[in-house]
Scaffold this motif. Structure first.
Motif, mmCIF file in Angstrom:
data_model
loop_
_atom_site.group_PDB
_atom_site.id
_atom_site.type_symbol
_atom_site.label_atom_id
_atom_site.label_comp_id
_atom_site.label_asym_id
_atom_site.label_seq_id
_atom_site.Cartn_x
_atom_site.Cartn_y
_atom_site.Cartn_z
ATOM 1 N N TYR A 83 1.957 17.485 -4.580
ATOM 2 C CA TYR A 83 2.964 17.492 -4.249
ATOM 3 C C TYR A 83 2.627 16.264 -2.443
ATOM 4 N N ILE A 84 1.527 17.351 -2.128
ATOM 5 C CA ILE A 84 1.338 16.402 -0.440
ATOM 6 C C ILE A 84 0.889 15.144 -0.348
ATOM 7 N N ILE A 85 0.127 14.597 -1.166
ATOM 8 C CA ILE A 85 0.072 13.225 -1.224
ATOM 9 C C ILE A 85 0.982 12.184 -1.644
ATOM 10 N N ALA A 86 1.729 12.564 -2.835
ATOM 11 C CA ALA A 86 2.746 12.389 -3.231
ATOM 12 C C ALA A 86 4.031 11.734 -1.912
ATOM 13 N N LEU A 87 4.143 12.920 -1.550
ATOM 14 C CA LEU A 87 5.071 13.080 -0.591
ATOM 15 C C LEU A 87 4.549 12.225 0.985
ATOM 16 N N PHE A 102 0.603 -1.575 -0.205
ATOM 17 C CA PHE A 102 0.183 0.328 -0.036
ATOM 18 C C PHE A 102 0.515 1.555 0.034
ATOM 19 N N LEU A 103 2.226 1.207 0.607
ATOM 20 C CA LEU A 103 2.486 2.201 1.203
ATOM 21 C C LEU A 103 3.944 2.770 -0.297
ATOM 22 N N ASP A 104 4.865 3.879 -0.753
ATOM 23 C CA ASP A 104 5.952 4.027 -1.739
ATOM 24 C C ASP A 104 5.407 2.747 -2.856
ATOM 25 N N ASN A 105 3.556 3.315 -3.044
ATOM 26 C CA ASN A 105 3.462 1.860 -3.917
ATOM 27 C C ASN A 105 3.091 3.110 -5.480
ATOM 28 N N PRO A 106 3.498 3.350 -6.920
ATOM 29 C CA PRO A 106 2.796 4.667 -7.339
ATOM 30 C C PRO A 106 1.475 4.153 -7.881
ATOM 31 N N ILE A 107 1.198 2.443 -7.432
ATOM 32 C CA ILE A 107 0.410 1.982 -8.624
ATOM 33 C C ILE A 107 -1.003 2.282 -7.308
ATOM 34 N N MET A 108 -1.095 2.246 -6.174
ATOM 35 C CA MET A 108 -2.413 3.047 -4.716
ATOM 36 C C MET A 108 -1.783 4.267 -4.509
ATOM 37 N N LEU A 109 -1.040 5.719 -5.476
ATOM 38 C CA LEU A 109 -0.849 6.399 -5.790
ATOM 39 C C LEU A 109 -1.929 6.955 -6.455
ATOM 40 N N SER A 110 -1.370 5.973 -7.532
ATOM 41 C CA SER A 110 -2.824 6.346 -8.643
ATOM 42 C C SER A 110 -4.569 6.221 -8.569
#
Length: 292
Positions: A225-229, A149-157
C-alpha cells in the motif's frame, strides 16, 4: 513413577499446543468468514445483528464495487504490476542466487554481505528518498515534455522487484547450496556450459523453492500500500490504494456492503493462489536435496 510424570507433562504440552493452534485458527478464520458474509448483505442488515447470516446473496455489492469505485481497473493494474514485478525479480534473482551459491569470485563476500544487509531494511522507511529520486528524474524529463518515473506502473514494478531481491536471493541461494554438485559435474561432463546447466538442471530442481518465492512475493506485491500510494499519485492506482477510495466513498454514503465486497476482491486472489500451491510451498520450505 518418573515415566508417568513425563507422559503427563507431554500430554499437557500437547493439549496446550492444540489449544493455542485452535485459538490462532479461530482468530484468523472468523474475521475472514465474517467479511465474506458481510460482502453479500444488504445495507439494512448491518443495523441489526452483525453476526447474523445474510438474509440473501446480494451480489450487487460486487457490481457496485467494480463499476462505481472503478475496482475493475484497479484490479487490472494490480495484476499487471504484480506479474511484471515477479518477472523482473526472477530474471535478476535466479542467476544472482546461483552465482553466489556455486561460484568463487572476487567480491563474493561483499555481495553476500550486501544481500544480508538488505534483509534488515524496511522499505517503508526509504519510500520518501525513492520518491524524491524519481521526482527528480521526472523534473529533468519535463524539460523535454516527458514524464516516466512517477505514476508509472512499470517503475512501480521495478521498485517492488528491487526491494524484494535480498530476500529472494537469500532464499534461493540457500536452496542452491543444498543441492549436490554431482548434478552440475555430470552436466559439464556431458558438454553443458554454465548457462545451460543453470537453466536445464539447477533451476528445474529448485522449482519448489521458486514457487515459495513467487507466493511470498506475490502476497507482498499484491497487498502493498505505502509505496503504491506514494509513487502512483495519478489514476493508475493499484487495488489496495483503490480500496481506500472505495472505503471513503461508501463510508460517506453509509453503504457497507460494497466496502466488504471490495475487501473480498482484494483477498480472493491470494487465497486461491495459496490453495493451488500449498503442497509446493511446503516442499519449498522443507526440501533442499542431498548435501555433499
Amino acid at each position: 513413577m518418573e515415566k508417568k510424570k513425563q507422559k503427563k507433562q507431554l500430554s499437557l504440552y500437547k493439549i496446550f499446543i492444540y489449544v493455542a493452534l485452535l485459538t490462532l485458527a479461530i482468530s484468523i478464520l472468523v474475521p475472514v468468514l465474517w467479511v465474506f458474509m458481510a460482502s453479500v448483505k444488504e445495507n439494512a442488515e448491518f443495523y441489526r445483528n452483525p453476526w447474523a447470516l445474510p438474509a440473501g446473496f446480494h451480489f450487487e455489492n460486487f457490481v457496485e464495487a467494480f463499476t462505481e469505485a472503478n475496482m475493475g481497473t484497479f484490479m487490472l493494474n494490480s495484476v499487471l504490476v504484480t506479474a511484471l514485478s515477479l518477472i523482473i525479480l526472477l530474471v535478476v534473482s535466479l542467476p544472482a542466487a546461483y552465482v553466489l551459491a556455486r561460484f568463487q569470485f572476487k567480491g563474493k563476500k561483499f555481495w553476500n554481505t550486501l544481500m544480508m544487509a538488505g534483509l534488515f531494511i524496511n522499505v517503508n522507511y526509504i519510500v520518501v528518498p525513492i520518491f524524491l529520486m524519481l521526482n527528480d528524474g521526472d523534473r529533468f524529463l519535463r524539460q523535454f515534455n516527458l514524464k516516466f518515473f512517477l505514476d508509472n506502473p512499470i517503475m512501480l514494478s521495478v521498485v517492488y522487484a528491487a526491494t524484494a531481491i535480498p530476500f529472494t536471493v537469500y532464499l534461493l541461494s540457500s536452496y542452491f547450496r543444498s543441492l549436490p554438485k554431482a548434478y552440475e559435474e555430470a552436466a559439464l561432463i556431458d558438454g553443458c556450459g554454465y548457462f545451460k546447466t543453470m537453466f536445464k538442471i539447477m533451476i528445474p530442481m529448485a522449482k519448489p523453492s521458486i514457487i515459495t518465492v513467487i507466493l511470498f512475493n506475490f502476497l507482498a506485491f499484491w497487498n502493498e500500500y505505502i509505496i503504491a500510494l506514494t509513487l502512483i499519485p495519478g489514476p493508475n492506482k493499484t487495488l489496495p490504494v483503490g480500496l481506500q477510495n472505495l472505503m471513503a466513498a461508501q463510508k460517506a454514503a453509509t453503504n457497507y456492503g460494497p466496502q466488504y465486497a471490495g475487501l473480498v476482491i482484494v483477498m480472493l486472489p491470494t487465497l486461491i493462489l495459496y490453495i493451488l500451491v500449498q503442497k509446493k510451498l511446503t516442499q519449498g520450505m522443507t526440501l533442499g536435496g542431498l548435501k555433499d
